[in-house]
Design a protein around this motif. Structure first.
Motif, PDB file in Angstrom:
ATOM      1  N   HIS A   6       0.844  -1.184   0.000  1.00 13.00           N
ATOM      2  CA  HIS A   6       0.000   0.000   0.000  1.00 13.00           C
ATOM      3  C   HIS A   6       0.886   1.243   0.000  1.00 13.00           C
ATOM      4  N   GLU A   8       0.495   4.133   1.052  1.00 15.97           N
ATOM      5  CA  GLU A   8       0.400   5.009   2.210  1.00 15.97           C
ATOM      6  C   GLU A   8       0.833   4.320   3.507  1.00 15.97           C
ATOM      7  N   ALA A   9       1.362   3.118   3.440  1.00 15.42           N
ATOM      8  CA  ALA A   9       1.746   2.405   4.660  1.00 15.42           C
ATOM      9  C   ALA A   9       3.036   1.642   4.418  1.00 15.42           C
ATOM     10  N   ARG A  10       4.149   2.346   4.449  1.00 12.09           N
ATOM     11  CA  ARG A  10       5.446   1.701   4.332  1.00 12.09           C
ATOM     12  C   ARG A  10       6.126   1.682   5.683  1.00 12.09           C
ATOM     13  N   ALA A  46       3.265   7.317   6.674  1.00 12.41           N
ATOM     14  CA  ALA A  46       2.474   6.305   7.372  1.00 12.41           C
ATOM     15  C   ALA A  46       2.376   6.648   8.854  1.00 12.41           C
ATOM     16  N   THR A  47       1.251   6.295   9.450  1.00 14.66           N
ATOM     17  CA  THR A  47       1.054   6.516  10.881  1.00 14.66           C
ATOM     18  C   THR A  47       1.797   5.448  11.672  1.00 14.66           C
ATOM     19  N   VAL A  49       0.619   3.463  13.852  1.00 15.81           N
ATOM     20  CA  VAL A  49      -0.206   2.252  13.893  1.00 15.81           C
ATOM     21  C   VAL A  49      -0.020   1.433  12.619  1.00 15.81           C
ATOM     22  N   ASP A  50       0.006   2.125  11.464  1.00 16.56           N
ATOM     23  CA  ASP A  50       0.233   1.421  10.203  1.00 16.56           C
ATOM     24  C   ASP A  50       1.602   0.747  10.193  1.00 16.56           C
ATOM     25  N   ARG A  51       2.605   1.436  10.682  1.00 18.76           N
ATOM     26  CA  ARG A  51       3.953   0.865  10.705  1.00 18.76           C
ATOM     27  C   ARG A  51       4.021  -0.345  11.622  1.00 18.76           C
ATOM     28  N   ALA A  53       1.499  -2.378  12.482  1.00 16.31           N
ATOM     29  CA  ALA A  53       0.755  -3.479  11.861  1.00 16.31           C
ATOM     30  C   ALA A  53       1.565  -4.131  10.750  1.00 16.31           C
ATOM     31  N   LEU A  54       2.225  -3.315   9.933  1.00 15.01           N
ATOM     32  CA  LEU A  54       3.017  -3.863   8.845  1.00 15.01           C
ATOM     33  C   LEU A  54       4.232  -4.605   9.377  1.00 15.01           C
TER      34      LEU A  54
END
Length: 265
Positions: A6, A8-10, A46-47, A49-51, A53-54
Motif C-alpha cells: 500500500h 500510504e503504509a510503508r 504512514a502513521t 499504527v500502520d507501521r 501493523a506492517l
C-alpha cells in the motif's frame, strides 16, 4: 498472508508519493479550472499504527513462517508418519498455490471456467468471485494431482530399490523445502522492493538455492535408487528420481526467472 503493498503504509521509507495531482474536473471542458488542474501534493507518511501493523505482518509471514514451517516439515516425526503427504504438499500443493497468480495458464483456466459456467447459469456481477474460487479450486486440485504423481514415483522407487518410502521422501526433501521457502519469501521480496530496496542479489540467491537443493536431493535420491538389486530396476529408479527434480527446477525457473519480469520481483 501479507496484503498487497500500500503506498500510504510503508515500514522503513518515508516521504513517498507523487509531488502533484490532477483535479478530477479536468475532464469537464466547461470548468474554468481546467487550464490549471495540477495541484501540489505533500508526500505521504504512514502513521505509527500502520507501521506497527506492517511490522507484525513482516515478522509473522515474511520471517517466522519461512523459518518455522520448513523446520516442522523437515522433522523426522513428520516425514516418518506422513512421508507421501509431505511430498504432495512440497511438490504439488505449495507450488500450485504460489504459482496461480503468475502463471498465464491460470488466466486461460479462469476464462474457460467462466465460459462453461456462464453459458449454463448466468451470474450477477457481485457473484463473479465464485468463478475465481472455482478456477482456484481446479488449479489447486491439479497441483495436488501433480504432487500425488510425485508421491507415486516415491512409492515406485521404494519398491524398485527395496527401501522404505520414508527414505525416498527424505531424499526429495531439500529441494522441496527450497521451493517452499522461496514461495513464502516472495511476498516479502515484493514489500522490500516497494520499500525501495534494490534486491540486486535476489536472483543470484534464488538460483544458488535452487541449484543446491536440486543437487542435494538428486544425489540422495540416486543413492537410494542405487540400492536396487538389479541393473534394470536401478536404471528405472534413477529415471523416476530425476523426474520430480526436473519438474521442481522447471517450476523454479518459470516462477523466479521467466515470469518475474512481468508479474513478480
Amino acid at each position: 498472508m501479507l496484503p498487497p503493498p500500500h503506498p500510504e503504509a510503508r515500514l522503513f521509507s518515508d516521504g513517498w508519493g507523487a509531488a502533484s495531482f490532477v483535479e478530477s474536473e479536468a475532464c469537464a471542458p466547461d470548468d474554468p479550472r481546467a487550464a490549471d488542474v495540477v495541484r501540489p501534493k505533500p508526500p505521504a507518511s504512514a502513521t505509527p499504527v500502520d507501521r506497527l501493523a506492517l511490522a507484525l505482518r513482516y515478522l509473522a509471514w515474511g520471517l517466522l513462517l519461512p523459518l518455522l514451517l520448513p523446520l516442522v516439515l523437515a522433522s523426522r516425526r513428520v516425514t516418518a508418519r506422513w512421508p507421501l503427504a509431505t511430498v504432495v504438499l512440497l511438490y504439488g500443493a505449495a507450488p500450485a498455490y504460489f504459482e496461480w497468480s503468475a502463471n498465464p495458464a491460470f488466466v486461460r483456466l479462469r476464462q474457460a471456467v467462466a465460459e462453461f459456467w456462464l453459458e449454463r447459469w448466468p451470474l450477477q456481477p457481485e457473484q463473479f468471485v465464485l468463478l475465481d474460487a472455482a478456477a482456484a479450486g481446479v488449479w489447486l486440485a491439479a497441483g495436488i494431482a501433480a504432487g500425488a504423481a510425485v508421491a507415486g514415483g516415491v512409492v515406485a522407487v521404494a519398491r524398485l530399490a527395496d527401501q522404505s518410502r520414508h527414505g525416498v521422501s527424505r531424499a526429495l526433501l531439500p529441494l522441496g523445502l527450497v521451493l517452499l521457502v522461496l514461495g513464502l519469501t516472495e511476498a516479502s521480496a515484493a514489500f522490500l522492493r516497494g520499500e525501495g530496496a534494490a534486491l540486486a542479489m535476489l536472483p543470484t540467491l534464488r538460483a544458488v538455492a535452487l541449484v543446491c537443493g536440486a543437487g542435494v536431493s538428486l544425489v540422495l535420491a540416486l543413492r537410494v535408487a542405487a540400492r536396487a538389486p538389479t541393473a534394470g530396476r536401478r536404471a528405472a529408479a534413477w529415471l523416476i528420481c530425476v523426474l520430480p527434480v526436473a519438474l521442481a527446477l522447471a517450476h523454479g525457473w518459470a516462477m523466479y526467472f521467466h515470469w518475474v519480469s512481468r508479474y513478480r520481483v
